[in-house]
Design a protein around this motif. Structure first.
Motif, PDB file in Angstrom:
ATOM      1  N   ALA B  31      12.029 -65.851  43.123  1.00 32.50           N
ATOM      2  CA  ALA B  31      12.084 -65.954  44.583  1.00 32.50           C
ATOM      3  C   ALA B  31      13.261 -66.787  45.053  1.00 32.50           C
ATOM      4  CB  ALA B  31      10.784 -66.549  45.100  1.00 32.50           C
ATOM      5  N   GLY B  39      11.634 -63.337  48.002  1.00 34.90           N
ATOM      6  CA  GLY B  39      12.020 -64.467  48.844  1.00 34.90           C
ATOM      7  C   GLY B  39      10.966 -64.798  49.890  1.00 34.90           C
ATOM      8  N   GLU B  40      10.331 -63.739  50.419  1.00 35.37           N
ATOM      9  CA  GLU B  40       9.325 -63.951  51.469  1.00 35.37           C
ATOM     10  C   GLU B  40       8.092 -64.659  50.912  1.00 35.37           C
ATOM     11  OE1 GLU B  40       8.506 -60.151  53.070  1.00 35.37           O
ATOM     12  OE2 GLU B  40      10.548 -59.842  53.781  1.00 35.37           O
ATOM     13  N   TYR B  42       8.159 -66.979  48.654  1.00 33.44           N
ATOM     14  CA  TYR B  42       8.527 -68.249  48.033  1.00 33.44           C
ATOM     15  C   TYR B  42       7.579 -69.378  48.433  1.00 33.44           C
ATOM     16  CZ  TYR B  42      11.201 -72.397  46.869  1.00 33.44           C
ATOM     17  OH  TYR B  42      11.582 -73.607  46.380  1.00 33.44           O
ATOM     18  N   SER B  43       7.369 -69.498  49.760  1.00 34.96           N
ATOM     19  CA  SER B  43       6.538 -70.614  50.246  1.00 34.96           C
ATOM     20  C   SER B  43       5.125 -70.510  49.695  1.00 34.96           C
ATOM     21  CB  SER B  43       6.497 -70.627  51.770  1.00 34.96           C
ATOM     22  OG  SER B  43       7.802 -70.775  52.253  1.00 34.96           O
TER      23      SER B  43
END
Lengths: 187, 717
Positions: B31, B39-40, B42-43
């Motif tokens: 990520a 990437g989306e 990641y959090s």
């Protein structure tokens, strides 16, 4: 099994100590100045004025090329005894980016239109007003009933670069979202 | 904790856990890549991994807390678990911490190496160059547009359209348009014939136009091309505006975009420099934490599983130490520890079997001992066993009955000690002790002593005990009270003597007497007076002596003859009082002490009356001064039977030790006259009634006789 009450209590206390306190620091939170439901031909449209504020860190990030994004949420609700019924909701995404070469600010609206601005204020002022092409059906709101118009804008941290995201959740400089602002509508 | 129950699932769950940890960390690592689709997430991945770390930390903390509690309680296996876990944590943590430290250092230095002053300056210069180039192009186009506006000044609307047609080819513009300040298009000309309408300025442009009179900017055009939009007023009153859109060459656009992209990227990277460090350090830390915590937790489970058999073994050993040999431990694995547990189980089984066998043997021995003890206890002969140092080991009930001292209470003591405490038996005990010490073989000895019930005669047999190796292990003495037996033998002998005397002596006595009387009768008249007188004295003496011999023979025959027992139930008290009343006139003082006045005995009253007469007469004869006789009646229990004990005590001269020994034997008397059969007859009568009589040796104020008779009823009136 051993008695786990004590260690669990200590664990809970430890977690609470680690928990950040973001809601207390909302100096840079956006505010919805007003919102109204304006009648148009065949329906309604929402007019709002949102006061965006950028923290020094957010401004620096913007000028360093980091795009900033907000999602403006609109809801029309009917208050109920126990819970409110949402009749209409819509999310309008906005993004703001600085072009170093042209020294201009680019605002991308909900419908994908791109607007360039020479100043940051001009860009924020453009974003302050809603640019919603969609209209609310007139039949949605029945006369004689009370409704609520709820508007908020939420800073989308998930569109920030990956390394910045954890910090954005913890640093008050990145608390740029607004709370829900609610206006009563009487029909 | 029941770790054994989750043996197989635990290993599977550990693999799954590590799989999740690795997957999560891999996803998070991916990520962080700019181009990644993750990437989306990641959090969320960060939150999930952090939560995972917290959960694992909690699990580790709970396990550690549990271990500390076990340590405090000193539970089996807790110390071994602690040592193994500590060792594992130390071995795992030290290299991981070193790797983490140098990784972070390397990461920070690596990120720092991306940036330097030269690149900074180069990027700024490149941007400035691009901006200058674009500004120059813009300025040239502004100038060009202003000139065009000057040419269109004061032209009518139709003329403007014509002018535009002539200006457009020279300018190289993409589109030229003239519109009023109201936004109405007055004329336009475009390079693209398909564009019917010109690109009209939007509200923002109008706003800026009204503010700045002119508008010039690079606008994003269609198809990612860049346009220069310049709007200048044609008329001074700003009633008309000229808008010219110049195309920017594709190459220039590309170059500018490339420079801007690079600049922005670099700027962004510079801005994110610290965040990058923090972010990567955070990921590294999470990797370390997750791996370490998962490893420690798994270590806890694994070590507990390993230690579980040891723990069971410790518990089992403690149970065996406490005497529980039935302890069987579960065999968890077929490994070395499993083998150890199996061996332990076999050992406890064997110990339990041996214990049971020993217990059974012990029980058998105990039964045998109890059986022997029962036999010994019920023997009429007294048995005392001694150890090699002649300390008493055992003594049976008969020993107590014969010696009248609880010998079994003196186990572990010598007979010498016993004789100190019981002086009346000192003689016999000392004799036995001496014989024991002296004898190397079986010995037998008759010992006569004066017991509390008078003279006693013991037949003692001693046997020294030897071990298989020939060493002396002790001795055993068996003794029997043969007093009665001896007495019976004596009585029988005296009875026979008496019978023969009666038969052999009494028969000639009558002819002797008759002959003497006839001699007297016939010769008295014929003999001179002096001779007659001599004859008379002689015959009188003969007759008197014959009479005396007759009485003596009668006494003997009476002694020999069994008393005619006309048995009936009488009140002994009444009988005694009746007899005492007969003697009261003769001046004897009686003192009676009766526990009750109702003592029913089943006796021949004539015989018992004779017994009492004999005893009272003896007392009377033995007393020179005022005769005082105490008569006591009491109840005693002997050999679980009730007896009445009648004591007759006088204040006479008493009996010496020699007399006491033979007082009940016939022809023993201290009186000048008498046959010495009185007390012998008394003893015989008493014994024929199932009772006993003895001299109370503890009474020293005279002679004391005690008679015990079986009682039928005592005390209830």
């Amino acid at each position: 099994m051993p008695n786990l009450a004590k260690p669990l209590n200590y664990g809970l206390l430890f977690c609470l100590m680690l928990w950040p306190l973001p809601s207390l620091a909302d100096d840079f939170a956006a505010k919805v100045r007003y919102a109204e439901l304006a009648e148009t031909t065949g329906g309604y449209s929402v007019n709002t004025e949102i006061d965006y504020q950028l923290s020094p860190t957010a401004k620096e990030a913007l000028h360093k090329g980091v795009p900033l994004a907000w999602d403006v949420s609109i809801k029309i609700r009917q208050p109920g005894f126990l819970r409110n019924t949402t009749l209409y909701k819509k999310k309008l995404p906005y993004s703001l980016q600085f072009h170093a070469l042209l020294n201009q600010y680019e605002v991308k609206g909900p419908s994908g239109q791109v607007e360039m601005f020479l100043t940051l204020n001009a860009a924020l002022n453009f974003m302050a007003l809603l640019h919603d092409a969609a209209h609310i059906d007139k039949g949605l709101l029945k006369p004689g009933h009370d409704y609520q118009l709820a508007v908020r804008t939420r800073f989308n941290r998930e569109l920030l670069p990956v390394p910045l995201r954890p910090v954005a959740y913890l640093d008050a400089q990145w608390f740029l979202s607004s709370d829900w602002f609610i206006w009563p509508i009487q029909k | 904790m029941a770790y054994s129950k989750i043996k197989l699932p635990a290993s599977v769950s550990i693999i799954i856990l590590f799989g999740f940890v690795l997957l999560s960390l891999q996803l998070m690592s991916s990520a962080t890549q700019e181009s990644s689709q993750l990437g989306e997430m990641y959090s969320w991945l960060l939150v999930i991994n952090t939560l995972g770390s917290i959960i694992l930390l909690g699990l580790v903390a709970v396990n550690a807390y549990s271990l500390v509690r076990e340590l405090k309680k000193k539970e089996a296996g807790s110390k071994l678990t602690t040592r193994m876990v500590s060792l594992f944590v130390l071995l795992a943590l030290a290299p991981a911490a070193i790797v983490f430290y140098f990784s972070v250092q390397f990461l920070h230095q690596g990120i720092d190496s991306w940036f330097n002053v030269e690149i900074d300056r180069a990027m700024d210069d490149a941007l400035e160059l691009s901006q200058s180039s674009l500004a120059q192009r813009m300025n040239w186009h502004i100038k060009q547009t202003r000139q065009m506006a000057t040419q269109l000044q004061d032209k009518s609307e139709p003329t403007i359209a014509l002018e535009l047609g002539s200006l457009w080819p020279e300018s190289g513009a993409m589109e030229i348009a003239v519109f009023s300040n109201q936004g109405h298009i007055l004329a336009s000309s475009s390079a693209n014939p398909s564009d019917i309408l010109p690109h009209l300025p939007d509200e923002q442009i109008w706003l800026q136009l009204r503010q700045n009179k002119e508008y010039f900017a690079y606008d994003p055009g269609d198809n990612d091309e860049m346009l220069v939009r310049i709007i200048v007023p044609i008329q001074r009153d700003q009633s008309r505006f000229l808008q010219v859109l110049y195309p920017v060459p594709v190459r220039v656009t590309d170059l500018a975009d490339s420079i801007e992209f690079a600049f922005i990227r670099y700027q962004e990277m510079t801005f994110l420099r610290d965040s990058l460090k923090t972010s990567f350090s955070l990921i590294l830390l999470l990797v370390l934490l997750l791996s370490m915590l998962a490893a420690i937790w798994v270590a806890f489970i694994s070590i507990r599983n390993i230690v579980a058999p040891v723990k069971e073994l410790v518990k089992g050993t403690q149970a065996v130490a406490d005497g529980d040999y039935k302890q069987q431990l579960p065999v968890m694995n077929q490994d070395d520890l499993g083998f150890l547990v199996e061996s332990f189980n076999q050992m406890t089984k064997r110990i339990a079997r041996s214990r049971d066998e020993t217990r059974a043997a012990g029980l058998e021995v105990e039964n045998q001992r109890a059986y022997l003890e029962t036999i010994l206890a019920n023997l009429t002969a007294g048995v005392i066993s001694f150890d090699s140092a002649f300390y008493i080991r055992t003594a049976n009930q008969a020993a107590y009955r014969i010696l009248h001292i609880p010998v079994s209470h003196f186990v572990g003591q010598t007979l010498q000690t016993l004789s100190v405490k019981h002086a009346e038996l000192a003689e016999v005990l000392t004799t036995i002790q001496r014989l024991l010490e002296k004898a190397d073989d079986i010995w037998e000895q008759r010992i006569v002593f004066l017991g509390p019930n008078g003279r006693q005669e013991l037949l003692c047999r001693g046997t020294p005990l030897f071990s298989q190796h020939g060493s002396r292990t002790g001795a055993v003495v068996v003794f029997d009270d043969v007093t009665d037996l001896i007495q019976a033998q004596k009585n029988a002998a005296w009875g026979e003597v008496a019978r023969r005397l009666a038969h052999e002596i009494k028969n000639p006595l009558t002819p002797i007497q008759l002959s003497a009387e006839r001699l007297q009768h016939k010769l008295a008249k014929e003999l001179p007076d002096s001779s007659a007188e001599f004859l008379q004295r002689g015959t009188r003496t003969i007759v008197q002596q014959v009479e005396a011999m007759k009485r003596m023979v009668d006494d003997f025959s009476e002694y020999a003859r069994p008393s005619k027992k006309q048995v009936e139930k009488i009140n002994l008290i009444d009988l005694i009082q009746e007899i005492l009343a007969l003697y009261t006139p003769s001046g004897i003082v009686f003192a009676s002490s009766f526990e009750t006045r109702h003592v029913i005995v089943e006796v021949d009253p004539v015989s018992i009356r004779q017994v009492l007469h004999n005893l009272i007469k003896n007392a009377q004869e033995a007393t020179t001064a005022q005769c005082k006789i105490d008569v006591k009646i009491a109840k005693v229990i002997r050999n679980n039977a009730e007896y009445v004990e009648l004591g007759i005590y006088d204040n006479g001269s008493g009996l010496n030790a020699d007399q006491i020994e033979t007082i009940f034997e016939p022809y023993v008397t201290s009186k000048s006259k008498g046959t010495g059969l009185g007390l012998a007859i008394v003893k015989k009568i008493v014994e024929e009634h199932g009772g006993v009589i003895w001299v109370d040796t503890s009474y020293n104020d005279g002679a004391g006789f005690v008679i015990q008779l079986p009682v039928f009823e005592f005390g209830n009136n």
